[in-house]
Write a protein that holds these residues in place. Structure first.
Motif, PDB file in Angstrom:
ATOM      1  N   THR A 140      -9.894  18.849  -9.073  1.00 55.04           N
ATOM      2  CA  THR A 140     -10.154  17.680  -9.910  1.00 55.04           C
ATOM      3  C   THR A 140     -11.425  16.971  -9.450  1.00 55.04           C
ATOM      4  O   THR A 140     -12.262  16.560 -10.272  1.00 55.04           O
ATOM      5  CB  THR A 140      -8.964  16.710  -9.864  1.00 55.04           C
ATOM      6  N   ILE A 141     -11.582  16.816  -8.136  1.00 56.52           N
ATOM      7  CA  ILE A 141     -12.796  16.205  -7.597  1.00 56.52           C
ATOM      8  C   ILE A 141     -14.024  16.995  -8.042  1.00 56.52           C
ATOM      9  O   ILE A 141     -15.051  16.408  -8.433  1.00 56.52           O
ATOM     10  CB  ILE A 141     -12.732  16.129  -6.057  1.00 56.52           C
ATOM     11  N   ALA A 142     -13.950  18.316  -8.008  1.00 61.55           N
ATOM     12  CA  ALA A 142     -15.085  19.142  -8.411  1.00 61.55           C
ATOM     13  C   ALA A 142     -15.435  18.923  -9.881  1.00 61.55           C
ATOM     14  O   ALA A 142     -16.626  18.848 -10.244  1.00 61.55           O
ATOM     15  CB  ALA A 142     -14.775  20.618  -8.153  1.00 61.55           C
ATOM     16  N   GLU A 143     -14.415  18.817 -10.736  1.00 63.98           N
ATOM     17  CA  GLU A 143     -14.670  18.548 -12.155  1.00 63.98           C
ATOM     18  C   GLU A 143     -15.369  17.206 -12.354  1.00 63.98           C
ATOM     19  O   GLU A 143     -16.325  17.090 -13.128  1.00 63.98           O
ATOM     20  CB  GLU A 143     -13.356  18.558 -12.935  1.00 63.98           C
ATOM     21  N   LEU A 144     -14.895  16.193 -11.660  1.00 63.31           N
ATOM     22  CA  LEU A 144     -15.486  14.863 -11.806  1.00 63.31           C
ATOM     23  C   LEU A 144     -16.910  14.848 -11.250  1.00 63.31           C
ATOM     24  O   LEU A 144     -17.800  14.208 -11.824  1.00 63.31           O
ATOM     25  CB  LEU A 144     -14.627  13.827 -11.077  1.00 63.31           C
ATOM     26  N   GLU A 175     -16.849   3.468 -12.858  1.00 59.91           N
ATOM     27  CA  GLU A 175     -17.480   4.764 -13.101  1.00 59.91           C
ATOM     28  C   GLU A 175     -16.446   5.876 -13.066  1.00 59.91           C
ATOM     29  O   GLU A 175     -16.525   6.837 -13.847  1.00 59.91           O
ATOM     30  CB  GLU A 175     -18.574   5.054 -12.064  1.00 59.91           C
ATOM     31  N   ALA A 176     -15.461   5.755 -12.185  1.00 62.31           N
ATOM     32  CA  ALA A 176     -14.432   6.783 -12.094  1.00 62.31           C
ATOM     33  C   ALA A 176     -13.671   6.921 -13.409  1.00 62.31           C
ATOM     34  O   ALA A 176     -13.343   8.040 -13.834  1.00 62.31           O
ATOM     35  CB  ALA A 176     -13.468   6.454 -10.957  1.00 62.31           C
ATOM     36  N   PHE A 177     -13.390   5.806 -14.076  1.00 63.54           N
ATOM     37  CA  PHE A 177     -12.700   5.882 -15.362  1.00 63.54           C
ATOM     38  C   PHE A 177     -13.546   6.629 -16.397  1.00 63.54           C
ATOM     39  O   PHE A 177     -13.018   7.399 -17.200  1.00 63.54           O
ATOM     40  CB  PHE A 177     -12.364   4.487 -15.865  1.00 63.54           C
ATOM     41  N   VAL A 178     -14.835   6.400 -16.373  1.00 67.41           N
ATOM     42  CA  VAL A 178     -15.729   7.100 -17.302  1.00 67.41           C
ATOM     43  C   VAL A 178     -15.738   8.598 -16.991  1.00 67.41           C
ATOM     44  O   VAL A 178     -15.675   9.438 -17.906  1.00 67.41           O
ATOM     45  CB  VAL A 178     -17.147   6.514 -17.228  1.00 67.41           C
ATOM     46  N   LEU A 179     -15.823   8.948 -15.721  1.00 63.83           N
ATOM     47  CA  LEU A 179     -15.831  10.361 -15.339  1.00 63.83           C
ATOM     48  C   LEU A 179     -14.537  11.048 -15.762  1.00 63.83           C
ATOM     49  O   LEU A 179     -14.557  12.167 -16.287  1.00 63.83           O
ATOM     50  CB  LEU A 179     -16.013  10.493 -13.833  1.00 63.83           C
ATOM     51  N   LEU A 180     -13.409  10.396 -15.533  1.00 67.55           N
ATOM     52  CA  LEU A 180     -12.128  10.981 -15.935  1.00 67.55           C
ATOM     53  C   LEU A 180     -12.072  11.206 -17.436  1.00 67.55           C
ATOM     54  O   LEU A 180     -11.597  12.246 -17.909  1.00 67.55           O
ATOM     55  CB  LEU A 180     -10.983  10.061 -15.505  1.00 67.55           C
ATOM     56  N   ALA A 181     -12.554  10.223 -18.191  1.00 67.34           N
ATOM     57  CA  ALA A 181     -12.508  10.318 -19.652  1.00 67.34           C
ATOM     58  C   ALA A 181     -13.396  11.435 -20.171  1.00 67.34           C
ATOM     59  O   ALA A 181     -13.061  12.108 -21.156  1.00 67.34           O
ATOM     60  CB  ALA A 181     -12.924   8.983 -20.264  1.00 67.34           C
ATOM     61  N   ARG A 182     -14.525  11.669 -19.507  1.00 71.53           N
ATOM     62  CA  ARG A 182     -15.491  12.663 -19.984  1.00 71.53           C
ATOM     63  C   ARG A 182     -15.227  14.061 -19.454  1.00 71.53           C
ATOM     64  O   ARG A 182     -15.513  15.049 -20.140  1.00 71.53           O
ATOM     65  CB  ARG A 182     -16.905  12.228 -19.591  1.00 71.53           C
ATOM     66  N   ALA A 183     -14.705  14.156 -18.234  1.00 70.74           N
ATOM     67  CA  ALA A 183     -14.613  15.458 -17.581  1.00 70.74           C
ATOM     68  C   ALA A 183     -13.293  16.174 -17.827  1.00 70.74           C
ATOM     69  O   ALA A 183     -13.264  17.406 -17.899  1.00 70.74           O
ATOM     70  CB  ALA A 183     -14.837  15.293 -16.079  1.00 70.74           C
TER      71      ALA A 183
END
Length: 353
Positions: free
Chosen positions: A222-226, A82-90
């Motif tokens: 970065t955490i806030a963006e994700l 899920e983290a990879f998806v969040l990074l890619a989208r956010a």
């Protein structure tokens, strides 16, 4: 830089579906003797509160304490995937680069989010070692695994740190770092590397692939963006209970002991594989993860013969930078490894006919 097509969504679990119950699983990198009883009991105890919405504050604080970080630097996720998806989208990036061979889900997530992804391919003749200079200066997102799946290479933390640049996000997948004795070369907990994002998974060491729990460590902004890109209540109550339990001191001590046991079992596997060197089999060394990567003639045929003999191995040709002559083998206990080596001897003999 390469862009040839690979099946990025093929993972080890595909090797053991359907008839997988009849196979000894060397394809999936989840520890075979987990979750332990105490962890199953802790998860079961959380089921009484399923009527309430998940509250991740305690688990988030526990993960932060485990790495000596403020909670603002921690995000809990439904597994590292899920983290990879969040990074890619956010993240608003223009030139993402993935260092291969490695876990293919980061690139798949980036492509699904509409990004054009460049690859840096590490070479077998160099032992798949990282050369920071090979990564283009213009890259504003770089993804690398450490220790790397599937090569089992543990890159020096200093070498990875040299990939940091102003304006660049440096994503380090440390899903298997807790299988490395002492977690040497870990970057988790570091706050002195600009743009650093570290991903951790609790599914590998603790056998929780079906529960989905991992976390991200990064700068608060970065955490806030994700977090804004996450759905509400992304991590279930049982997964939160597992996270809190798995970062407690007794669990960390158990994981450290397991890391040393894995290292001993891996040494037994590598030594046994060395007996096949005269037949062209080569192991990528030094291996530091709970798996090894091997290159051997007729690997595809050998893999099929191994299935007939009761063992599932992970094909390597779906990883960018590898071809059909590669297999990845999960480390198992000595008795299982010994039985596998006998089966490998038979499978290679059948493949040579």
């Amino acid at each position: 830089m390469h862009s040839e097509v690979h099946d990025l969504r093929h993972h080890g679990d595909a090797e053991v579906r359907d008839d997988g119950s009849a196979l000894v699983d060397l394809a999936v990198n989840v520890r075979a003797d987990t979750p332990p009883v105490w962890l199953r009991e802790r998860i079961a105890a959380s089921l009484g509160s399923l009527a309430a919405y998940p509250d991740g504050r305690a688990a988030r604080a526990a993960v932060a304490a485990r790495h000596g970080l403020p909670v603002e630097r921690v995000l809990l996720t439904a597994g590292a995937a899920e983290a990879f998806v969040l990074l890619a989208r956010a993240l608003k990036v223009q030139r993402p680069v993935v260092v291969h061979p490695q876990f293919t889900e980061p690139e798949a997530a980036l492509r699904d989010a509409g990004h054009t992804v460049d690859r840096v391919l590490l070479r077998a003749e160099d032992g798949f070692r990282l050369d920071p200079a090979a990564v283009p200066e213009a890259a504003d997102l770089v993804v690398i695994g450490n220790p790397t799946n599937p090569t089992s290479v543990l890159h020096p933390a200093d070498a990875i740190g040299r990939l940091s640049r102003p304006g660049r996000t440096l994503v380090v997948d440390e899903a298997f770092m807790d299988a490395v004795p002492g977690e040497r070369e870990a970057l988790a907990g570091r706050t002195d590397v600009p743009g650093l994002v570290v991903l951790r998974s609790l599914t590998k060491t603790w056998g929780l692939a079906g529960l989905r729990i991992g976390y991200v460590l990064a700068a608060p902004e970065t955490i806030a963006e994700l977090e804004r890109a996450q759905p509400l209540w992304p991590v279930s109550t049982p997964a939160l209970a597992a996270a809190e339990a798995c970062v407690a001191p007794p669990a960390l001590a158990e994981a450290a002991h397991a890391a040393h046991r894995i290292a001993a079992d891996r040494a037994h596997l590598v030594a046994g594989l060395g007996e096949f060197a005269s037949l062209g089999l080569r192991v990528v060394e030094p291996a530091e993860g709970p798996f090894v990567l091997v290159r051997l003639p007729g690997a595809a045929a050998v893999r099929h013969h191994l299935r007939d003999l009761g063992f599932a191995a992970r094909r390597g040709d779906t990883f960018p930078g590898l071809g059909e002559e590669w297999l990845r083998l999960a480390v198992r206990d000595r008795a299982t490894v010994t039985r596998f080596l006998r089966a490998l001897d038979r499978a290679m003999a059948l493949a040579r006919r």
